[in-house]
Motif scaffolding. Sequence first.
Motif, PDB file in Angstrom:
ATOM      1  N   ALA A  97      62.369 -41.176  20.495  1.00 47.55           N
ATOM      2  CA  ALA A  97      61.549 -41.821  21.520  1.00 47.55           C
ATOM      3  C   ALA A  97      62.168 -41.631  22.897  1.00 47.55           C
ATOM      4  CB  ALA A  97      61.392 -43.299  21.195  1.00 47.55           C
ATOM      5  N   ALA A  98      63.503 -41.692  22.970  1.00 50.11           N
ATOM      6  CA  ALA A  98      64.187 -41.516  24.249  1.00 50.11           C
ATOM      7  C   ALA A  98      63.993 -40.097  24.782  1.00 50.11           C
ATOM      8  CB  ALA A  98      65.674 -41.824  24.102  1.00 50.11           C
ATOM      9  N   ARG A  99      64.062 -39.111  23.901  1.00 53.85           N
ATOM     10  CA  ARG A  99      63.852 -37.718  24.328  1.00 53.85           C
ATOM     11  C   ARG A  99      62.426 -37.529  24.853  1.00 53.85           C
ATOM     12  NH1 ARG A  99      67.348 -36.274  19.864  1.00 53.85           N
ATOM     13  NH2 ARG A  99      65.523 -36.189  18.482  1.00 53.85           N
ATOM     14  N   SER A 100      61.479 -38.184  24.205  1.00 58.54           N
ATOM     15  CA  SER A 100      60.090 -38.087  24.636  1.00 58.54           C
ATOM     16  C   SER A 100      59.918 -38.651  26.049  1.00 58.54           C
ATOM     17  CB  SER A 100      59.187 -38.839  23.656  1.00 58.54           C
ATOM     18  OG  SER A 100      57.848 -38.803  24.094  1.00 58.54           O
ATOM     19  N   VAL A 101      60.597 -39.772  26.335  1.00 55.23           N
ATOM     20  CA  VAL A 101      60.538 -40.378  27.665  1.00 55.23           C
ATOM     21  C   VAL A 101      61.136 -39.438  28.698  1.00 55.23           C
ATOM     22  CG1 VAL A 101      61.469 -42.254  29.101  1.00 55.23           C
ATOM     23  CG2 VAL A 101      60.526 -42.759  26.846  1.00 55.23           C
ATOM     24  N   ARG A 102      62.249 -38.803  28.363  1.00 53.46           N
ATOM     25  CA  ARG A 102      62.906 -37.895  29.312  1.00 53.46           C
ATOM     26  C   ARG A 102      62.048 -36.669  29.591  1.00 53.46           C
ATOM     27  NH1 ARG A 102      67.454 -38.850  25.645  1.00 53.46           N
ATOM     28  NH2 ARG A 102      68.564 -40.686  26.417  1.00 53.46           N
ATOM     29  N   ARG A 103      61.319 -36.202  28.591  1.00 58.73           N
ATOM     30  CA  ARG A 103      60.435 -35.042  28.810  1.00 58.73           C
ATOM     31  C   ARG A 103      59.330 -35.386  29.799  1.00 58.73           C
ATOM     32  NH1 ARG A 103      61.260 -33.977  23.141  1.00 58.73           N
ATOM     33  NH2 ARG A 103      59.406 -35.213  22.626  1.00 58.73           N
ATOM     34  N   GLU A 104      59.019 -36.671  29.923  1.00 58.47           N
ATOM     35  CA  GLU A 104      57.996 -37.115  30.872  1.00 58.47           C
ATOM     36  C   GLU A 104      58.560 -37.307  32.279  1.00 58.47           C
ATOM     37  OE1 GLU A 104      56.567 -40.698  29.167  1.00 58.47           O
ATOM     38  OE2 GLU A 104      55.618 -39.733  27.439  1.00 58.47           O
ATOM     39  N   GLY A 105      59.861 -36.994  32.456  1.00 52.12           N
ATOM     40  CA  GLY A 105      60.479 -37.138  33.767  1.00 52.12           C
ATOM     41  C   GLY A 105      60.904 -38.563  34.078  1.00 52.12           C
ATOM     42  N   ARG A 106      61.121 -39.348  33.034  1.00 48.40           N
ATOM     43  CA  ARG A 106      61.539 -40.732  33.214  1.00 48.40           C
ATOM     44  C   ARG A 106      62.842 -40.983  32.460  1.00 48.40           C
ATOM     45  NH1 ARG A 106      57.969 -43.866  35.610  1.00 48.40           N
ATOM     46  NH2 ARG A 106      58.696 -45.805  34.680  1.00 48.40           N
ATOM     47  N   ILE A 107      63.474 -42.118  32.753  1.00 46.12           N
ATOM     48  CA  ILE A 107      64.756 -42.460  32.112  1.00 46.12           C
ATOM     49  C   ILE A 107      64.546 -43.662  31.199  1.00 46.12           C
ATOM     50  CG2 ILE A 107      67.111 -43.266  32.507  1.00 46.12           C
ATOM     51  CD1 ILE A 107      67.044 -41.841  35.196  1.00 46.12           C
ATOM     52  N   PRO A 108      64.897 -43.546  29.924  1.00 54.06           N
ATOM     53  CA  PRO A 108      64.787 -44.700  29.037  1.00 54.06           C
ATOM     54  C   PRO A 108      65.811 -45.776  29.400  1.00 54.06           C
ATOM     55  CG  PRO A 108      65.863 -42.872  27.905  1.00 54.06           C
ATOM     56  CD  PRO A 108      65.395 -42.355  29.235  1.00 54.06           C
ATOM     57  N   ALA A 109      65.434 -47.022  29.245  1.00 51.75           N
ATOM     58  CA  ALA A 109      66.318 -48.144  29.552  1.00 51.75           C
ATOM     59  C   ALA A 109      65.957 -49.294  28.624  1.00 51.75           C
ATOM     60  CB  ALA A 109      66.169 -48.561  31.014  1.00 51.75           C
ATOM     61  N   VAL A 110      66.801 -50.319  28.650  1.00 55.52           N
ATOM     62  CA  VAL A 110      66.522 -51.518  27.866  1.00 55.52           C
ATOM     63  C   VAL A 110      66.914 -52.738  28.676  1.00 55.52           C
ATOM     64  CG1 VAL A 110      68.783 -51.510  26.716  1.00 55.52           C
ATOM     65  CG2 VAL A 110      66.839 -52.644  25.615  1.00 55.52           C
ATOM     66  N   LEU A 111      66.112 -53.782  28.566  1.00 52.83           N
ATOM     67  CA  LEU A 111      66.384 -55.064  29.212  1.00 52.83           C
ATOM     68  C   LEU A 111      66.664 -56.072  28.115  1.00 52.83           C
ATOM     69  CD1 LEU A 111      66.333 -56.979  31.723  1.00 52.83           C
ATOM     70  CD2 LEU A 111      63.878 -57.237  31.311  1.00 52.83           C
ATOM     71  N   TYR A 112      67.862 -56.703  28.161  1.00 58.68           N
ATOM     72  CA  TYR A 112      68.236 -57.611  27.080  1.00 58.68           C
ATOM     73  C   TYR A 112      68.838 -58.894  27.647  1.00 58.68           C
ATOM     74  CZ  TYR A 112      73.060 -56.088  27.912  1.00 58.68           C
ATOM     75  OH  TYR A 112      74.277 -55.827  28.493  1.00 58.68           O
ATOM     76  N   GLY A 113      69.098 -59.855  26.740  1.00 57.82           N
ATOM     77  CA  GLY A 113      69.756 -61.101  27.138  1.00 57.82           C
ATOM     78  C   GLY A 113      68.770 -62.176  27.556  1.00 57.82           C
TER      79      GLY A 113
END
Length: 207
Positions: free
Chosen positions: A19-35
């Motif tokens: 899923a992260a690679r798919s996001v990067r192919r779209e020109g975006r950076i995967p991230a996560v918001l936690y806590g």
Amino acid sequence: MAEMKSLAATVRSGTGKGAARSVRREGRIPAVLYGGGEAPTPISLDKKVTTQLIFAGHFLTTIFELDIDGKKERAIPRDYQLDVVRDFPIHVDFLRLKPGSFLKVNVPVHFINQDQAPGIKKGGALNIVYHTVEMKVPADNIPEAVTADLAGMDFNDSLHISQIPLPEGCKPTNPDKNFTVASLNPPAGGGEEAAPAAAAAPAKGKK
């Protein structure tokens, strides 16, 4: 207090490497918001904007108001990963900031008044033990930096954390309650103080 910036984000579907690679192919950076007592939220960020923010400096001490598809969340970056070959961001972790919460951050130390330190004027060297100090700070009062005043420091003087004004509610995590942040060492050979004695000594072969 740390600067607050706005950053647009989008909820992403799926987690894991694929899923992260798919996001990067779209020109975006995967991230996560936690806590914050909530479930982690996978998000994605604009690659160009995020890269500029990271390499501009102070990224890990900047508070962001994330606009996640119209929902606002206050957060601070806790970590980011760079591509080992091309050195661009490939993932970012954000921590939710809830009112009244505390977190640990590394706060930069800024040194001032070098020109008012006698030891530096005489050729001494400033030995910086801590360029940053880890502190437990309020989520709504994260300092950008603390200021260490070198005025009056001479050879063999030390500057301790107790001599540095800290923002309200901020406490160093170092178990040593009064650790040394920097010291001023004399130069090899004794510096300017040795010069008069050397000038007074007769040269070899002369009477």
